[in-house]
Design a protein around this motif. Structure first.
Motif, PDB file in Angstrom:
ATOM      1  N   SER A   1       0.931  -1.125  -0.370  1.00 42.52           N
ATOM      2  CA  SER A   1       0.323   0.031   0.056  1.00 42.52           C
ATOM      3  C   SER A   1       0.828   1.281   0.146  1.00 42.52           C
ATOM      4  CB  SER A   1      -0.967  -0.301   0.973  1.00 42.52           C
ATOM      5  OG  SER A   1      -0.072  -0.089   1.931  1.00 42.52           O
ATOM      6  N   ASN A   2       1.968   1.004   0.921  1.00 39.46           N
ATOM      7  CA  ASN A   2       2.979   2.471   0.960  1.00 39.46           C
ATOM      8  C   ASN A   2       4.034   1.520   0.964  1.00 39.46           C
ATOM      9  OD1 ASN A   2       3.757   2.846   4.066  1.00 39.46           O
ATOM     10  ND2 ASN A   2       1.676   2.995   3.232  1.00 39.46           N
TER      11      ASN A   2
ATOM     12  N   GLN B   1       7.671   3.110   3.287  1.00 36.55           N
ATOM     13  CA  GLN B   1       9.109   4.313   3.700  1.00 36.55           C
ATOM     14  C   GLN B   1      10.144   3.573   3.456  1.00 36.55           C
ATOM     15  OE1 GLN B   1       7.604   4.493   8.027  1.00 36.55           O
ATOM     16  NE2 GLN B   1       4.858   3.921   7.152  1.00 36.55           N
TER      17      GLN B   1
ATOM     18  N   TYR C   1      14.011   4.628   5.466  1.00 32.99           N
ATOM     19  CA  TYR C   1      14.400   5.189   6.849  1.00 32.99           C
ATOM     20  C   TYR C   1      16.316   5.343   7.025  1.00 32.99           C
ATOM     21  CZ  TYR C   1      10.149   4.792   9.123  1.00 32.99           C
ATOM     22  OH  TYR C   1       8.661   4.368   9.188  1.00 32.99           O
TER      23      TYR C   1
ATOM     24  N   PHE D   1      13.427   8.277   9.417  1.00 26.89           N
ATOM     25  CA  PHE D   1      12.354   8.457   9.078  1.00 26.89           C
ATOM     26  C   PHE D   1      12.968   9.099   7.607  1.00 26.89           C
ATOM     27  CE2 PHE D   1       8.123   8.334   6.594  1.00 26.89           C
ATOM     28  CZ  PHE D   1       8.162   9.046   6.324  1.00 26.89           C
TER      29      PHE D   1
ATOM     30  N   GLN E   1       7.973   8.833   2.850  1.00 27.94           N
ATOM     31  CA  GLN E   1       7.084   7.896   2.747  1.00 27.94           C
ATOM     32  C   GLN E   1       6.435   7.948   0.793  1.00 27.94           C
ATOM     33  OE1 GLN E   1       3.989   5.768   4.658  1.00 27.94           O
ATOM     34  NE2 GLN E   1       2.581   6.921   4.290  1.00 27.94           N
TER      35      GLN E   1
ATOM     36  N   VAL F   1       3.470   6.511  -1.882  1.00 26.30           N
ATOM     37  CA  VAL F   1       2.172   5.636  -1.528  1.00 26.30           C
ATOM     38  C   VAL F   1       1.920   5.488  -2.606  1.00 26.30           C
ATOM     39  CG1 VAL F   1      -0.404   6.187  -0.804  1.00 26.30           C
ATOM     40  CG2 VAL F   1       1.156   6.612   0.281  1.00 26.30           C
TER      41      VAL F   1
ATOM     42  N   PHE G   1      17.206   1.355   5.509  1.00 30.52           N
ATOM     43  CA  PHE G   1      15.441   0.274   5.229  1.00 30.52           C
ATOM     44  C   PHE G   1      14.894   1.078   4.056  1.00 30.52           C
ATOM     45  CE2 PHE G   1      18.074  -1.946   8.568  1.00 30.52           C
ATOM     46  CZ  PHE G   1      18.897  -1.006   9.304  1.00 30.52           C
TER      47      PHE G   1
ATOM     48  N   PRO H   1       4.228  -1.887   5.085  1.00 22.35           N
ATOM     49  CA  PRO H   1       2.679  -2.652   6.187  1.00 22.35           C
ATOM     50  C   PRO H   1       2.964  -3.754   5.636  1.00 22.35           C
ATOM     51  CG  PRO H   1       1.765  -0.861   4.064  1.00 22.35           C
ATOM     52  CD  PRO H   1       3.772  -0.852   4.395  1.00 22.35           C
TER      53      PRO H   1
ATOM     54  N   LEU I   1       4.725  -3.225  10.228  1.00 24.50           N
ATOM     55  CA  LEU I   1       6.135  -2.727   9.133  1.00 24.50           C
ATOM     56  C   LEU I   1       6.639  -3.692   9.318  1.00 24.50           C
ATOM     57  CD1 LEU I   1       5.632   0.065   7.790  1.00 24.50           C
ATOM     58  CD2 LEU I   1       7.234   1.196   9.469  1.00 24.50           C
TER      59      LEU I   1
ATOM     60  N   PHE J   1      10.578  -4.085   8.074  1.00 30.69           N
ATOM     61  CA  PHE J   1      11.426  -3.567   7.454  1.00 30.69           C
ATOM     62  C   PHE J   1      12.751  -4.431   6.338  1.00 30.69           C
ATOM     63  CE2 PHE J   1      12.327   0.173   9.476  1.00 30.69           C
ATOM     64  CZ  PHE J   1      11.355   0.428  10.839  1.00 30.69           C
TER      65      PHE J   1
END
Lengths: 115, 111
Positions: B30-31, B33, B35, B45, B48, B50, B88, B92, B99, B101
């Motif tokens: 769905s998205n 991220q 880091y 962070f 993100q 999407v 990283f 989800p 989350l 990683f």
């Protein structure tokens, strides 16, 4: 204030000790997390609290006991740990728990050594 | 189970070089991220993504989300010593808020 604070920074404990890790945020976030990170590994999720209720427990041994006294505080109570539990314990928070826009703010971590 | 894989796991570059690192998921995300964790530090962070095909830039860093939302890339232009750290990607897990990683990509820079 966009900071997550954790205390203590370092902790050395014996296998029979009881200790607690503390985490605090004042960003109004309603989701808080505990992660465990071993050297050269990614953070590994342990617990998720959403609106002060435990929403995810990643089958963590009962010697780790989380507590969320209020929306700003998160504790991790430790008892009868094993040497293999030595790691960096990271607390994180996000605005809410959800699929989108839930970027996590991490604290500096507590480096735990179990003797 | 769902995995998020990063390649390469290690990257050593000369200061000033460009490079790209990749993140691949076994399922549609769905998205995603990203880091960054400096040596001795904690994850911070970065971004993100999407939307399918989304591209976002932060100074010398360019992030892209694949059209199928199963992969992502991070491109760094003119690498500097301040870019050193482990990057990283995280996504989800299967529709949940957990989350996951990737194993991380450790970047070292030769000045």
């Amino acid at each position: 204030d966009t900071e997550v604070t954790q205390t203590p920074k370092h902790l050395v404990m014996g296998m029979t000790n009881k200790k607690s890790l503390k985490c605090e945020q004042h960003m109004g976030h309603r989701a808080m997390y505990w992660y465990k990170q071993k050297a050269k590994k990614p953070p590994e999720l342990m617990f998720v609290y959403s609106y002060e209720k435990l929403s995810i427990n990643e089958s963590v041994p009962s010697r780790f006991s989380p507590e969320c006294p209020n929306s700003s505080l998160l504790n991790l109570h430790l008892h009868a740990l094993q040497p293999e539990d030595s790691a960096l314990y990271l607390c994180a928070s996000s605005q809410f728990v959800g699929l989108y826009y839930n970027e996590q703010f991490f604290g500096p971590g507590t480096r735990l050594t179990v003797l | 189970g769902q995995q998020v894989m990063q390649i390469p796991q290690y990257q050593h570059v000369q200061e000033g070089e460009d490079f790209t690192t990749y993140c691949n998921s076994s399922t549609t995300l769905s998205n995603i991220q990203w880091y960054k964790q400096r040596p001795g530090g904690h994850p911070v962070f970065l971004i993100q993504l999407v939307k399918s095909g989304e591209v976002k830039k932060q100074k010398r860093l360019t992030f892209q989300f694949g059209e199928a939302k199963k992969n992502s890339s991070l491109h760094i232009t003119a690498t500097q010593t301040t870019d050193v750290g482990t990057y990283f990607c995280a996504g989800p897990l299967g529709g949940s808020e957990k989350l996951v990683f990737g194993k991380g990509m450790k970047l070292t820079v030769n000045p």
